[in-house]
Design an enzyme around this catalytic site. Structure first.
Site, PDB file in Angstrom:
ATOM      1  N   ASP A 149       0.803  -1.207   0.000  1.00 33.12           N
ATOM      2  CA  ASP A 149       0.000   0.000   0.000  1.00 33.12           C
ATOM      3  C   ASP A 149       0.844   1.269   0.000  1.00 33.12           C
ATOM      4  OD1 ASP A 149      -2.878   1.290   0.843  1.00 33.12           O
ATOM      5  OD2 ASP A 149      -1.228   2.249   1.925  1.00 33.12           O
ATOM      6  N   THR A 181      -5.194   2.600  -0.112  1.00 33.74           N
ATOM      7  CA  THR A 181      -5.219   1.878  -1.380  1.00 33.74           C
ATOM      8  C   THR A 181      -5.651   0.438  -1.174  1.00 33.74           C
ATOM      9  OG1 THR A 181      -3.388   3.283  -2.103  1.00 33.74           O
ATOM     10  CG2 THR A 181      -3.903   1.372  -3.455  1.00 33.74           C
ATOM     11  N   ASP A 182      -5.159  -0.203  -0.130  1.00 34.37           N
ATOM     12  CA  ASP A 182      -5.611  -1.557   0.195  1.00 34.37           C
ATOM     13  C   ASP A 182      -7.117  -1.580   0.427  1.00 34.37           C
ATOM     14  OD1 ASP A 182      -3.270  -3.004   0.012  1.00 34.37           O
ATOM     15  OD2 ASP A 182      -2.793  -2.892   2.142  1.00 34.37           O
ATOM     16  N   LEU A 183      -7.612  -0.638   1.212  1.00 35.68           N
ATOM     17  CA  LEU A 183      -9.031  -0.622   1.548  1.00 35.68           C
ATOM     18  C   LEU A 183      -9.894  -0.390   0.314  1.00 35.68           C
ATOM     19  CD1 LEU A 183      -8.832   1.450   4.847  1.00 35.68           C
ATOM     20  CD2 LEU A 183      -9.133  -1.014   4.634  1.00 35.68           C
TER      21      LEU A 183
END
Length: 409
Positions: A149, A181-183
């Site tokens: 991320d 970004t991961d989420l």
């Protein structure tokens, strides 16, 4: 009677770990899907060790459950399988036959070595929905790279527009305070899986979903990306200000900070009138938003001086009275004590096998006919291995004991 679950007919085999994939599968679990989380024997998801802090038991002692892991794994069942072993791979294939979705975030090509890639599993179950989450996608010159991320926030442009202005103290690039970004990749993956399941239900056809963190980061630049594409000029960092709206930023009061977000000229006029600066409301250099954007460097110091004359509570009360969007900057202690957060029941306490109970954040998806199912704590490592192998695959106690003795489970 128990309310129906929107995805109560769906089973997800989740081979992902850390955040982007688990965030997706947690959404699906909240919506009622049976999510079977496949973990490495002995260690499990990497985030199980990402502590402290850990969940605490009734005596206030740390359990083995890291708070990070708890944030993304509620409502799932944990099964430990060594997928590097031939017997473990066979177990996964058998579980796929009972599943609608496979979710994974291994490096490109890694699962093909185990016969667990989409093409291999599609041969066993043609209507399978298979979602891969990687840093850079399945093709292109960066496909082989691992994606994290923090790196993607930098590479994908988010940090070029996040942080204080370069010409001010503390200026420079800054990542978001959570792995944004991961989420967002987890959210996009959720949407794509639901769309693929809808298509499957209408056509009987499964499909492959290729989710990449970099793709998502570039897509979520939104207006910043559009500004560049339409002007050819790369946007810069504005700190807590807005590139297209003035004033739309933080201001210091006598006892703290507030956010003022004037979205139109009328709100701006009410803002300065509330602060005793009616002379700024229709000023020839500030009367419209384009003028305020053009002349922000001279206007903002005047507004900052005005706001600094009063307390935070004064400004919030006064601006709410006249309809100007504003609010405090809360830390998490303030957030969880906020009366609106409390009224919405966002924090919930659920039973936990080792902690007794643990506090989790409820899904924000509020649905009238098929409410989300949030009341199941994240599983202990391998908590459901025996039950899943018994119930779905018909394995006997002796079979399971033999597999465990070999290190397969």
């Amino acid at each position: 009677m128990t309310a129906p679950k929107a995805l109560g007919h769906i089973r997800v085999l989740d081979l992902s770990r850390v955040l982007a994939g688990p965030w997706c599968s947690q959404n699906l679990a909240d919506l009622g899907a049976d999510v079977i989380k496949i973990e490495r024997p002995g260690n499990g998801d990497d985030t199980r060790a990402w502590g402290p802090p850990y969940a605490r038991d009734a005596e206030g002692k740390d359990t083995t459950e890291a708070a990070y892991y708890l944030s993304a794994n509620r409502g799932k069942r944990s099964v430990t399988v060594d997928i590097a072993s031939a017997e473990g791979q066979q177990l996964i294939r058998e579980l796929v036959a009972h599943s609608d979705v496979v979710l994974e975030n291994y490096k490109v090509g890694q699962l093909k070595r185990y016969g667990l890639d989409y093409e291999s599993l599609k041969a066993l179950k043609p209507d399978l929905v298979y979602c891969s989450v990687t840093g850079f996608g399945q093709d292109g010159p960066y496909a082989h790279r691992a994606g994290y991320d923090f790196l993607i926030q930098g590479m994908g442009g988010l940090m070029s527009v996040t942080g204080e202005r370069d010409d001010l103290p503390g200026g420079g690039p800054q990542k978001a305070g959570v792995a944004l970004t991961d989420l967002m990749t987890g959210m996009y993956a959720t949407i794509a899986i639901l769309a693929a399941l809808t298509h499957r239900d209408r056509s009987g056809e499964g499909q492959y979903i290729d989710m990449a963190l970099l793709d998502v980061q570039v897509a979520m630049l939104a207006n910043a990306g559009s500004n560049y594409l339409n002007s050819g000029k790369a946007p810069k960092r504005w700190g807590n200000a807005h590139p297209n709206i003035v004033p739309y930023q933080t201001f210091q009061c006598t006892d703290g900070y507030i956010i003022v977000a004037t979205g139109n000229d009328g709100q701006y006029q009410k803002f300065v009138e509330a602060g005793g600066r009616a002379d700024l409301a229709f000023h020839e250099r500030y009367a419209t938003n384009p003028l305020r954007v053009k002349n922000r460097d001279e206007l903002v110091p005047l507004l900052a001086e005005m706001v600094l004359q009063q307390s935070r509570d004064f400004w919030i009360s006064r601006l709410e009275e006249v309809g100007v969007p504003c609010g405090p900057i809360n830390d998490l202690d303030d957030v969880y004590k906020n009366p609106q957060v409390e009224a919405r029941g966002i924090v919930m306490e659920v039973p936990h096998p080792t902690a007794g109970t643990t506090r989790l954040v409820r899904s924000p998806m509020r649905m009238s006919a098929t409410p989300t199912d949030n009341a199941v704590a994240p599983p202990l490592l391998g908590q459901h291995t025996d039950a899943v192998l018994h119930d779905l695959l018909g394995r006997s106690d002796a079979d399971i004991a033999a597999l465990r003795a070999k290190g397969v489970l």
